[in-house]
Design an enzyme around this catalytic site. Structure first.
Site, PDB file in Angstrom:
ATOM      1  N   LEU A  11       0.810  -1.357   0.071  1.00  0.00           N
ATOM      2  CA  LEU A  11       0.192  -0.166   0.016  1.00  0.00           C
ATOM      3  C   LEU A  11       0.990   1.246   0.094  1.00  0.00           C
ATOM      4  O   LEU A  11       1.825   1.515   0.794  1.00  0.00           O
ATOM      5  CB  LEU A  11      -0.784   0.061   1.209  1.00  0.00           C
ATOM      6  CG  LEU A  11      -1.637  -1.276   1.385  1.00  0.00           C
ATOM      7  CD1 LEU A  11      -2.809  -1.126   2.623  1.00  0.00           C
ATOM      8  CD2 LEU A  11      -2.282  -1.594  -0.080  1.00  0.00           C
ATOM      9  N   GLY A  14      -1.003   6.734  -0.153  1.00  0.00           N
ATOM     10  CA  GLY A  14      -1.268   7.762   0.692  1.00  0.00           C
ATOM     11  C   GLY A  14      -0.316   8.937   0.634  1.00  0.00           C
ATOM     12  O   GLY A  14       1.020   8.748  -0.016  1.00  0.00           O
ATOM     13  N   ARG A  18       1.462  13.887   7.332  1.00  0.00           N
ATOM     14  CA  ARG A  18       2.346  14.231   8.437  1.00  0.00           C
ATOM     15  C   ARG A  18       3.988  14.582   7.951  1.00  0.00           C
ATOM     16  O   ARG A  18       4.677  15.040   8.752  1.00  0.00           O
ATOM     17  CB  ARG A  18       2.431  13.206   9.538  1.00  0.00           C
ATOM     18  CG  ARG A  18       1.081  13.022  10.166  1.00  0.00           C
ATOM     19  CD  ARG A  18       0.876  11.652  10.921  1.00  0.00           C
ATOM     20  NE  ARG A  18       0.374  10.616   9.992  1.00  0.00           N
ATOM     21  CZ  ARG A  18       0.242   9.393  10.520  1.00  0.00           C
ATOM     22  NH1 ARG A  18       0.450   9.044  11.646  1.00  0.00           N
ATOM     23  NH2 ARG A  18       0.036   8.389   9.527  1.00  0.00           N
ATOM     24  N   GLY A  82      -8.844   4.900   2.681  1.00  0.00           N
ATOM     25  CA  GLY A  82      -8.455   4.227   4.026  1.00  0.00           C
ATOM     26  C   GLY A  82      -7.538   2.770   3.557  1.00  0.00           C
ATOM     27  O   GLY A  82      -7.740   2.328   2.137  1.00  0.00           O
ATOM     28  N   ASN A 174       0.222  -3.662  15.717  1.00  0.00           N
ATOM     29  CA  ASN A 174       0.014  -4.410  14.248  1.00  0.00           C
ATOM     30  C   ASN A 174       1.163  -3.591  13.609  1.00  0.00           C
ATOM     31  O   ASN A 174       0.862  -2.451  13.051  1.00  0.00           O
ATOM     32  CB  ASN A 174      -1.388  -4.004  13.823  1.00  0.00           C
ATOM     33  CG  ASN A 174      -1.449  -3.986  12.322  1.00  0.00           C
ATOM     34  OD1 ASN A 174      -1.061  -4.993  11.619  1.00  0.00           O
ATOM     35  ND2 ASN A 174      -2.454  -3.207  11.900  1.00  0.00           N
TER      36      ASN A 174
END
Ligand code: UD1
Ligand code: MG
Length: 423
Positions: A11, A14, A18, A82, A174
């Site tokens: 993934l 994104g 930040r 998400g 996790n």
């Protein structure tokens, strides 16, 4: 491109808000290489045959960063809804695939192949619909926490933002290293919602979902804290860089290289160094650089991409080298710049001597023959060739294309042959 198992899904869609950057987060570099590249290497090293990278924010940047990876294909997540949604966009590519999928996040550059191979192996042995690798971390801040029942059985993952203060104290986290069985994961993902603090589809809800579907989910605490540092901020990027740098240096020390002051030395992951070479403090070996055996580098040396030092070369204080090859026994001890140069054997580059390789628009090459002696402060304006055993006087400026013959001595500005003294 055909899909071959085991599959890895990484993934990387994104933005990484930040990081406060225009660059996709996973392209920020750790020891000279984009983070995503390490994750791709780890997935491949673990045995993944087809690797799907989920892209979205700044996808063009990712295509070009990964264009030379033959086993990588891309799935596009147009809107970042998400991590659960990010996995879902791989479904069309994997429509005909049944088997294990290693799911990783692109912002964990410290992942190593061995523990991931172990996860794939255990998922097969356990015949689990989901095998979740977990890690115990001293400071679990930022990670999803692993909830277990009194008997230690896995219950679910809670994201930090959704944690109670008691759950926040849990140190088993996790790291987002999962092996899911396909196609049952698609069914689970269809069922997860967005009722959480971020209003997103969380992949972290999939294991619990699979359990409610009556499937086997196993969470094994088998990952090391150092392997799973997730980079979400510039502070994390610096931490990951420090750990990676320590790994790189540890490797070369094991191979017989002396690093006098590890904390004040930087070695790019793509560099190679021969045994009995000594790296002195404040040296930066940046990019693909090859250093032979028995060399001496630094203090304060800067070796840039394309530098090749043969065995027994010495490069000293405030010497910068780029795209250049120095043959055995050659010495550049102080204050030099060599760019686009081919330097023969046993050449002495005097203090402050440089190649002027850039004419304002293009770079040009300099060749220096074996046994040449380049005087202090000499300037070689490229393109130019300095012959074997030629001598440049201190401060000589050899202008472009004014090649110096083998054995000749030249001095002055512009450099001209030194007349033999009258007797
Ligand atoms: C995620 C996990 C968290 C775990 C942590 C480990 C979720 C909900 N949380 O949190 O449990 O402890 O990773 O590092 O999964 N991404 C997409 N599309 C999206 C959102 C994210 O591709 O819509 C990618 C990002 O580019 C990134 C990765 O997924 O590479 C993880 O996203 P990030 O926002 O860093 O999640 P964390 O908050 O770290
Ligand atoms: Mg993250």
């Amino acid at each position: 491109m055909a899909i071959e198992g085991p599959v890895a899904i990484i993934l990387a869609a994104g933005q990484g808000k930040r990081m406060k950057s225009d660059k996709a987060k996973v392209l920020h570099e750790v020891c000279g290489r984009p983070m995503i590249q390490y994750v791709v290497d780890a997935a491949r090293g673990a045995g993944a045959k087809s690797i799907i990278v989920v892209v979205g924010y700044a996808s063009e940047q990712l295509y070009s960063a990964l264009q030379n990876e033959p086993d990588v294909q891309f799935a596009t997540q147009t809107e970042q809804l998400g991590t659960g949604h990010a996995v879902k966009v791989c479904r069309p590519l994997l429509a005909d695939y049944q088997g294990p999928a290693l799911v990783l996040v692109g912002d964990e550059p410290l992942l190593r192949p061995e523990p991931l191979a172990d996860l794939l192996d255990r998922q097969a042995r356990e015949a689990a619909a989901c095998l979740l690798g977990t890690a115990e971390i001293a400071d679990p801040k930022g990670f999803g926490r692993i909830l277990r029942d009194a008997a230690g059985r896995f219950l679910r993952i809670v994201e930090e933002r959704d944690c109670t203060s008691e759950e926040k104290a849990i140190r088993e986290v996790n790291p987002s290293c999962y092996v899911f069985e396909l196609p049952v994961l698609w069914e689970a993902l269809d069922q997860i919602g967005t009722s959480n603090a971020q209003g997103e589809y969380y992949l972290t809800d999939a294991p619990e979902r699979l359990m409610t579907m009556g499937r086997k989910v196993v969470a094994l605490n088998v990952l090391q804290a150092d392997d799973v540092l997730g980079v979400n901020t510039r502070q994390h990027l610096a931490q990951a860089g420090a750990i990676m740098q320590a790994r790189i240096q540890d490797h070369w020390m094991t191979e017989g290289v002396t690093i006098v002051d590890p904390r004040n030395t930087h070695i790019d992951g793509r560099a190679t160094i021969g045994p009995d070479t000594i790296i002195l403090p404040f040296s930066v070996i940046g990019g693909p650089v090859t250093i032979g055996a028995n060399c001496r580098v630094g203090p304060f040396a800067h070796l840039r991409p394309g530098t090749e030092l043969a065995d027994g070369v010495e490069v000293g204080a405030f010497v910068e080298i780029a795209r250049s090859k120095l043959e055995g026994g050659t010495v550049a001890r102080h204050l030099s710049y060599l760019g686009d140069a081919e330097v023969g054997r046993n050449v002495n580059i005097g203090c402050g001597a440089i190649t002027a390789n850039f004419d304002g628009s293009r770079k040009h090459a300099t060749r220096i023959g074996d046994d040449a002696r380049i005087g202090a402060g000499a300037v070689m304006v490229a393109p130019v060739e300095i012959g074997r055993a030629a001598v440049l006087g201190a401060g000589a400026v050899v202008t472009r294309r004014s090649d110096v013959a083998d054995g000749a001595t030249v001095v002055g500005v512009p450099a001209r042959p030194l007349k033999p003294p009258r007797d």
